[in-house]
Design an enzyme around this catalytic site. Structure first.
Site, PDB file in Angstrom:
ATOM      1  N   ASP A 225      -8.275 -15.998 -17.380  1.00 17.03           N
ATOM      2  CA  ASP A 225      -9.088 -16.483 -16.270  1.00 17.03           C
ATOM      3  C   ASP A 225     -10.226 -17.369 -16.766  1.00 17.03           C
ATOM      4  O   ASP A 225     -10.885 -17.057 -17.768  1.00 17.03           O
ATOM      5  CB  ASP A 225      -9.663 -15.286 -15.512  1.00 17.03           C
ATOM      6  CG  ASP A 225     -10.561 -15.688 -14.368  1.00 17.03           C
ATOM      7  OD1 ASP A 225     -10.049 -16.258 -13.388  1.00 17.03           O
ATOM      8  OD2 ASP A 225     -11.784 -15.447 -14.467  1.00 17.03           O
TER       9      ASP A 225
ATOM     10  N   ASP B  89       0.856  -1.188   0.000  1.00 17.27           N
ATOM     11  CA  ASP B  89       0.000   0.000   0.000  1.00 17.27           C
ATOM     12  C   ASP B  89       0.893   1.239   0.000  1.00 17.27           C
ATOM     13  O   ASP B  89       1.680   1.443   0.920  1.00 17.27           O
ATOM     14  CB  ASP B  89      -0.904  -0.033   1.236  1.00 17.27           C
ATOM     15  CG  ASP B  89      -1.749   1.226   1.397  1.00 17.27           C
ATOM     16  OD1 ASP B  89      -1.906   1.965   0.412  1.00 17.27           O
ATOM     17  OD2 ASP B  89      -2.238   1.452   2.520  1.00 17.27           O
TER      18      ASP B  89
ATOM     19  N   GLU C 205      -5.761 -20.524 -17.240  1.00 19.05           N
ATOM     20  CA  GLU C 205      -6.241 -21.141 -16.004  1.00 19.05           C
ATOM     21  C   GLU C 205      -6.996 -22.397 -16.410  1.00 19.05           C
ATOM     22  O   GLU C 205      -8.156 -22.350 -16.790  1.00 19.05           O
ATOM     23  CB  GLU C 205      -7.157 -20.207 -15.219  1.00 19.05           C
ATOM     24  CG  GLU C 205      -7.602 -20.826 -13.896  1.00 19.05           C
ATOM     25  CD  GLU C 205      -8.670 -20.035 -13.168  1.00 19.05           C
ATOM     26  OE1 GLU C 205      -8.801 -20.214 -11.939  1.00 19.05           O
ATOM     27  OE2 GLU C 205      -9.388 -19.254 -13.824  1.00 19.05           O
TER      28      GLU C 205
ATOM     29  N   ASN D 280      -0.429   4.529  -0.552  1.00 20.19           N
ATOM     30  CA  ASN D 280      -1.137   5.770  -0.193  1.00 20.19           C
ATOM     31  C   ASN D 280      -1.917   5.662   1.118  1.00 20.19           C
ATOM     32  O   ASN D 280      -2.778   6.486   1.411  1.00 20.19           O
ATOM     33  CB  ASN D 280      -2.069   6.202  -1.328  1.00 20.19           C
ATOM     34  CG  ASN D 280      -3.136   5.157  -1.625  1.00 20.19           C
ATOM     35  OD1 ASN D 280      -3.136   4.068  -1.043  1.00 20.19           O
ATOM     36  ND2 ASN D 280      -4.047   5.471  -2.533  1.00 20.19           N
TER      37      ASN D 280
ATOM     38  N   ASP E  65      -1.553  -1.263  -4.109  1.00 25.28           N
ATOM     39  CA  ASP E  65      -1.787  -0.515  -5.340  1.00 25.28           C
ATOM     40  C   ASP E  65      -0.592  -0.635  -6.280  1.00 25.28           C
ATOM     41  O   ASP E  65       0.435  -1.240  -5.950  1.00 25.28           O
ATOM     42  CB  ASP E  65      -2.100   0.948  -5.018  1.00 25.28           C
ATOM     43  CG  ASP E  65      -1.132   1.555  -4.016  1.00 25.28           C
ATOM     44  OD1 ASP E  65       0.088   1.426  -4.232  1.00 25.28           O
ATOM     45  OD2 ASP E  65      -1.596   2.141  -3.007  1.00 25.28           O
TER      46      ASP E  65
ATOM     47  N   ASP F  21      -4.276   3.670   2.418  1.00 26.77           N
ATOM     48  CA  ASP F  21      -5.717   3.443   2.522  1.00 26.77           C
ATOM     49  C   ASP F  21      -6.024   1.988   2.889  1.00 26.77           C
ATOM     50  O   ASP F  21      -7.175   1.587   2.910  1.00 26.77           O
ATOM     51  CB  ASP F  21      -6.432   3.827   1.221  1.00 26.77           C
ATOM     52  CG  ASP F  21      -6.008   2.984   0.027  1.00 26.77           C
ATOM     53  OD1 ASP F  21      -5.086   2.142   0.181  1.00 26.77           O
ATOM     54  OD2 ASP F  21      -6.593   3.161  -1.063  1.00 26.77           O
TER      55      ASP F  21
END
Length: 578
Positions: free
Chosen positions: A229, A50, A298, A52, A58, A54
């Site tokens: 996926d 992280d 996948e 930033n 990210d 929060d």
């Protein structure tokens, strides 16, 4: 061998100098696509770093950790979805395929990640979700607005069998009926996964064109490939027939974790039309000459023959269908491992294997543990991953031995799978917990005063990157050293894989052999008792009984001869024959 990984920046310099020296003193490896023999690292962006404060990982957080990944030896990063999403399935419900979710950053942040990764010779692989969208995607909002809307046929709509009766008995992989009734238009839409993830209609040429354009969009932004996926679920039985009920040995219907009768999903999984789409996706990728854009599938499949088909009859479909049949045996059974490794090495027309042990959808590697020898068992798993022929894929945190940490209370569950399946199925939160960087507040994942999106496991106090960097015997250094040796040893990088001592039910042994290069022997003890291994390599034209140790379980001894290799409980030995 006793190189201590002390500082990331220094290690980058040392690694660069070592690579330069190797290039001057060794014969150059044969020219081949970058992904062959590569090391690929899956990142779950919410949980990696992280930047930033929060509580959610990210893109800038990932960029800040690229030096760590460079020193580890990673060739590419696979990012689970970072597109705009309502986050019902944490990104696998996409509402816009050509943007970045604000939680993770911006397209500018993405471009910066690609550029900074490229400086370190690391490529970016995107997760491409082709089977379904979010129900908040503009396409679906239009589709459900009326039966006559131009996008109605972009999704799978059917009339029910009668009042309150869905079209058939198909089930969602996440529990209960795969059909959801839409009051406004009086029809059902199909969802292989969550209700909020309606399936696209891949029989519609407009859908195909739109998704191939998405593929082009990201290649044009510099990505090196895609993990596709749920790729086997694109098509459904055109006759809409019921799935068969799975029965136990007594002929009674089996019940799944959601309380439903278990069904064989043959009507909605791995239909032959999937291969047509794979060929089209490959054509798009191959149209970018000189880029070697890779397609990873996948592919949870039932047999090696099913896996072989995913490469394409003319090797024109997936370059790397994931082989789940080895890593998900879920018990240390030597004979079964030997059989399945042999299959993927020998029965896929010489194509590149990709063995998978864990990911964001499954409990971590520690499901193989016995509670006493878990670290040594982790080394066994890493050895199979890195010392067999193929492209190696592993999951963030594996390299430090992060373990599955499921929630203990239903009210703490974030994953809807766990909410629906509790307590039999606690969901996937346990394998998605934040990366454990250090022993400080929030394990270095986010600021001390911030609540992470998932709790930090208690293990972070001792299981973290900082603690393992300077510990020669740590899991982190096992991974790093193995990756270095794999890259610089021709037999491990390019050689064929030959099983040895095939009647041994306790030790899995094999040989890696490349023409004109020293061969490498590998042995993994699958038991909690010491074992002795003797290597007879005469069938491979090798008479030497001496080997230079490349890797061995900490605390074990170098063998005096290949006739007498002593393995501790769950011990590993790898040596280069002299």
């Amino acid at each position: 061998m006793k190189r201590i990984w002390t500082k990331h920046i220094c290690a980058v310099v040392v690694l660069a100098l070592t690579s330069s020296l190797w290039a001057q003193t060794s014969s150059a490896p044969p020219v081949q696509p970058w992904w062959k023999g590569a090391v690929i690292y899956e990142i779950y962006p919410r949980s990696f770093q992280d930047s930033n404060n929060d509580g959610i990982g990210d893109l800038n957080g990932i960029t800040s950790r690229l030096d760590y990944l460079k020193v580890l030896g990673v060739d590419a990063i696979w990012l689970s979805p970072i597109y705009p999403s309502p986050q019902v399935d944490f990104g696998y419900d996409i509402s816009n395929y050509e943007a970045i979710d604000p939680q993770y950053g911006t397209l500018k942040d993405f471009d910066n990640l690609v550029a900074e990764a490229r400086k370190r010779n690391i490529r970016i692989i995107m997760d491409l979700v082709l089977n379904h969208t979010s129900d908040k995607h503009p396409w679906f909002i239009e589709s459900r607005s009326s039966k006559t809307n131009p996008k109605r046929d972009w999704y799978v709509w059917r009339d029910g069998k009668g009042p309150g009766q869905p079209p058939n008995n198909w089930q969602s992989d996440f529990g209960h009926s795969a059909w959801e009734y839409d009051q406004k238009t009086g029809q059902y839409y199909y969802h292989k996964f969550y209700i909020q993830q309606p399936d696209l209609n891949w029989t519609n040429p407009q859908v195909r064109k739109a998704m191939y354009d998405v593929e082009r969009f990201w290649i044009n932004r510099g990505v090196a490939g895609f993990r596709l996926d749920a790729i086997t679920t694109l098509f459904e039985d055109p006759q809409w027939r019921d799935d068969a009920v799975v029965k136990d040995a007594n002929g009674n219907p089996e019940i799944n974790n959601y309380g439903d009768v278990k069904l064989d999903d043959a009507m909605t999984n791995n239909l032959p039309q999937v291969n047509d789409v794979l060929r089209d996706l490959r054509k798009v990728a191959d149209s970018y000459k000189g880029r070697d854009v890779v397609l990873i599938g996948e592919t949870y499949l039932k047999s090696i023959n099913d896996l072989k088909k995913m490469y394409g009859a003319n090797n024109d479909e997936l370059q790397l269908p994931m082989d789940m049949q080895i890593g998900f045996i879920n018990k240390l059974d030597v004979n079964l491992f030997r059989q399945r490794i042999n299959e993927v090495q020998n029965d896929v027309n010489g194509n590149e294997p990709m063995i998978v042990f864990d990911n964001h959808d499954n409990p971590r590697w520690d499901r193989y543990g016995d509670g006493t020898h878990n670290q040594d068992i982790g080394r066994v798993i890493a050895t199979i991953l890195f010392a067999t022929r193929g492209t190696a894929l592993f999951y963030y945190g594996d390299e430090i031995g992060m373990v599955t940490t499921p929630p203990t209370r239903k009210e703490d569950v974030k994953d809807p799978v766990g909410i629906t399946g509790w307590p039999k199925d606690k969901g996937r939160d346990g394998e998605r917990t934040p990366m454990q960087w250090d022993d400080g507040p929030n394990a270095g994942f986010t600021a001390a005063n911030v609540q992470p999106w998932l709790p930090i496991p208690p293990s972070y106090k001792t299981v973290n990157v900082k603690a393992q960097v300077t510990d020669f015997d740590s899991m982190l250094n096992w991974y790093k050293q193995f990756i270095e040796i794999r890259r610089s040893t021709p037999a491990l990088r390019d050689g064929r894989n030959i099983m040895l001592n095939t009647s041994d039910a306790n030790v899995l042994s094999w040989l890696r052999q490349a023409p004109g290069e020293p061969a490498v022997v590998v042995a993994c003890n699958f038991t909690a008792q010491p074992q002795k291994v003797s290597f007879d390599l005469s069938a491979q034209g090798i008479t030497s009984k001496q080997a230079k140790t490349l890797m061995k379980t900490p605390g074990s001894s170098d063998p005096s001869s290949l006739d007498n290799v002593q393995l501790p409980p769950f011990g590993v030995y790898m040596g280069q024959v002299q």
